[in-house]
Each structure stands twice: as C-alpha cells, then as structure tokens.
Motif scaffolding. Structure first.
Motif, PDB file in Angstrom:
ATOM      1  N   HIS A 266       0.825  -1.217   0.000  1.00  0.00           N
ATOM      2  CA  HIS A 266       0.000   0.000   0.000  1.00  0.00           C
ATOM      3  C   HIS A 266       0.853   1.258   0.000  1.00  0.00           C
ATOM      4  O   HIS A 266       0.404   2.319  -0.450  1.00  0.00           O
TER       5      HIS A 266
ATOM      6  N   HIS B 144      -5.307  -1.529  -1.865  1.00  0.00           N
ATOM      7  CA  HIS B 144      -5.697  -0.734  -0.694  1.00  0.00           C
ATOM      8  C   HIS B 144      -4.988   0.619  -0.697  1.00  0.00           C
ATOM      9  O   HIS B 144      -5.555   1.620  -0.260  1.00  0.00           O
ATOM     10  N   GLY B 145      -3.749   0.650  -1.176  1.00  0.00           N
ATOM     11  CA  GLY B 145      -3.003   1.909  -1.205  1.00  0.00           C
ATOM     12  C   GLY B 145      -3.655   2.950  -2.092  1.00  0.00           C
ATOM     13  O   GLY B 145      -3.607   4.147  -1.792  1.00  0.00           O
TER      14      GLY B 145
END
Length: 409
Positions: free
Chosen positions: A232, A286-287
């Motif tokens: 991320h 998610h990042g």
C-alpha cells in the motif's frame, strides 16, 4: 431561508474559494431569471454572473494592496439535505491571488454577494483546507459570518488570519488523519485480520492443522504485515502524486474482493506459504484507496511529500495498535481446540461482509448487512475484550483438563 457558504482553501501561492449560493436568494439580488430555468443558467448568463461576483468580492492584504480575483468555473447543483428543505444552488470556484511576496495567511475579505440587496441574508465562511494549521476538508473550521451590521447599516469585511501554523503541525495532522482513516476503514482492517487468522497454524493434508509455535507464528505475522505495508505504500505514493489514477468504484470493489479471498483462505489454505505475496498484491489496491484522501489536497511537492510520509506513518501506527491488541489473543487461542471454531466463524462472517460490500459497491446501494457491519464496529473494543476473555478461559480450561488427566494417571 438558506444561507450562502464560502469555503476557503489556503495555499502557499493563493486561496481557492468555493461559493455556495442558493438560487432563490441569488435571483432577488442578481435581478435575472435564475431559479426558474436553472438548468440553462450557466449557459445563458455565465458572463453576467462572473461580472456580478467580481464586483462583490474583493480581497486586500494586510498592507492594503488588492488581490486579483478570478472566477474559474460555475455550476448549478441541488442541495437535498438542509434545515430549510431541498433547494438548488450556484457553486462558483474562485482563485484569490495575492501580490508577489504577500502571505496568503493574513488578508481581509470584502464580500457582499446577495447581502447587498437581501439584508436578512448571511454568508458563513469556513477554512476547508490549511495544511500548516492541520485543517483539511473533512474538518472545516468556521472563521466567521458575513452579514449586515444593524447598528452601522454596513456589511463589515471579514479579517482572515491563519498565522501560527507550521510544517510540523501540518505533518502531525497527516499522521492523525492516517490513524483516523484506518480506525474508520473497517474493510482495510478486516482484510488484514482475516489474512492473519490462520497465520499461527501449520498446514496438514491441505487443511489447517495445529499451532506451529510462537516463533513460527510471529515470523508469518511479520511477513504478512510487512508485505501489506510495502504494497500500500507503493501505490499510496504513486496515486497521491498523480502518477497513477484509477476510478474509485473499481478500487473499492477490489478491496471487498480481497476480503473475500482472505476469508476463503482462512477456511481452507488456498495459497499456503504465499500469504506475504497476496498481502503485497492486495496492498497495492488498498493503497490506491488510501491515496484518494491525499490526492484532493492539491499541495506543493514539499507538503505533499510530508503528507504522504505522515499519512503512511499514521496508517502503520493504527495497524500496529490493532494487531497488538488482537493477534496475541489469536496466538493464545490457536493453542486450544476452540480456535478452529473461532477461525471458521470469523472467516464466514468476513465472507458475508465482503459479499455485501461487493453488491453495495457495484450497485451503489447500501444493504442491511453493510449497515449492520458499520453498527457493530462501534462495539469493536468490547469484541476485542470478549476475544481476550475467551482466550484466557479456553487456555485455562485446557490446562485444567490436562492437569486432571495427569492426576488420574
């Protein structure tokens, strides 16, 4: 009647101003057909509206020098939720440019849009973003109200003074924002925790087996957490700086899919020994969601760099805190016969939540499961406490049982 709102974003080289003007009030002051044919308002009267705004908005520096004001764009949009009921408003974005060498932190705003004709009207002014003072769009800071001053019969200017900020204060606010983002990001934490559920266990005949030992568990946990962090962090940097752009909806759907995949793995080993690679891969997704918070700040290179660093530190601090208060109990429970039931129950519940999020994010409609998950998250501290109590009771019962067996022998 609805009020106007003036939202200010303090930059290093100027000030972004967003005006939110109710059409019913604007028509009384502007003198044109505004409210009845709002769909064509901007196309019909854009030059007149721009000239009107420029005539009634002026900014002056502390030494008396005038700023340059530019109207960037205009649009009409509905306002559904308000104390006065639904209405339509004109949203105008302006750029306030100070003279060369003049600070954007201290100026006087001369503003009488609508108020010059409608004396009961008022404009609420707030700072929506001032990085160095730790103010950002999620926490606007009201600085004043512009209205007719009854005793003098004049509309008094509003003095804006945002001095007192610093790079350190801005950095700390980004750390806090990162911690808040994870604390409120149920899906991010759920993915990581469900992926960690089987981490203390060995694999036997393509099924999850017995506890692998404390050292084995800690090493696997560290690998997963480190890989997720690396993943991320890469896309957070790339997306926040504008190097990578993806629409928000596909990213959110992929995050829900990542939870579903980790839940299936917690039920039965699908990628045993490769958890770190899966954590890193989904960490990239998610990042991109993390970066959406920073991308809208529109900061210069130095402040964006500090924001990315601070935000990422905040994310890691909150992740480590959650892991520190949950994983020890999971390791303790994994030594007992109770753990398979907890692992399976946790995986099934996570899978149900993931499927509900996928449906919600594809259809853009909430459902009762996602609403229930959000409600349950309010009781997360109590759930962790129950997990701790359950682990202590389970370990104590097994030790007592073994002691009883030895006594019989």
């Amino acid at each position: 009647m609805p009020n106007s709102f003036v939202m200010l974003d303090i930059k290093t080289d100027g000030v972004n101003a967003e005006l939110q003007l109710p059409l019913s009030e604007l028509q009384l002051a502007f003198g044109h057909d505004v409210a009845q044919n709002s769909g064509t308002l901007v196309a019909r009267l854009s030059p007149e509206l721009r000239a009107y705004l420029l005539a009634h908005i002026h900014a002056v520096s502390a030494d008396g020098r005038a700023w340059t004001v530019t109207v960037r764009d205009l649009r009409v949009q509905p306002v559904e939720q308000s104390a006065s009921g639904p209405y339509q408003e004109l949203t105008a974005h302006l750029w306030l440019q100070p003279p060369v060498g003049v600070s954007t932190k201290d100026f006087t705003l001369n503003y009488d849009v609508i108020i010059h004709q409608l004396v009961t009207h008022k404009a609420l002014v707030a700072i929506r973003q001032d990085w160095e003072k730790g103010v950002y769009s999620e926490q606007p800071e009201e600085v004043g109200v512009i209205r007719l001053d009854i005793p003098t019969g004049t509309i008094l200017p509003l003095h804006i003074n945002q001095s007192g900020g610093s790079m350190w204060r801005g950095f700390k606010s980004m750390v806090s924002l990162g911690m808040q983002h994870i604390a409120e990001g149920t899906d991010h934490l759920l993915f990581l925790l469900v992926l960690l559920l089987p981490a203390p266990l060995l694999v036997k005949e393509k099924r999850w087996g017995a506890f692998g030992g404390t050292k084995y568990s800690v090493i696997r946990l560290l690998k997963v957490v480190t890989a997720f962090t690396a993943g991320h962090s890469i896309t957070l940097l790339a997306a926040a700086t504008g190097w990578l752009r993806l629409p928000g909806q596909p990213v959110e759907v992929l995050i829900a899919i990542s939870i579903l995949v980790s839940a299936i793995h917690a039920l039965r080993p699908v990628f045993s020994g490769k958890e770190a690679y899966i954590a890193a891969g989904f960490g990239l997704i998610h990042g991109m969601a993390f970066a959406s918070t920073l991308a809208n700040l529109d900061l210069d290179t130095t402040r964006m760099g500090l924001s990315i660093l601070g935000f990422n530190i905040g994310i890691e601090l909150m992740q480590l805190f959650v892991i520190a208060i949950t994983v020890p109990w999971l390791i303790l429970l994994s030594r007992t016969g109770t753990y398979p039931y907890i692992r399976i129950a946790g995986a099934i519940l996570a899978a149900i939540a993931a499927l509900a999020w996928i449906i919600q994010r594809v259809s853009d409609k909430t459902n009762f499961i996602t609403d229930l998950v959000q409600q349950l998250m309010k009781y997360a501290p109590w759930m962790i406490l129950l997990l701790g109590i359950a682990s202590i009771i389970s370990v104590s019962r097994e030790r007592y049982g073994r002691k009883q067996d030895l006594n019989r022998l």
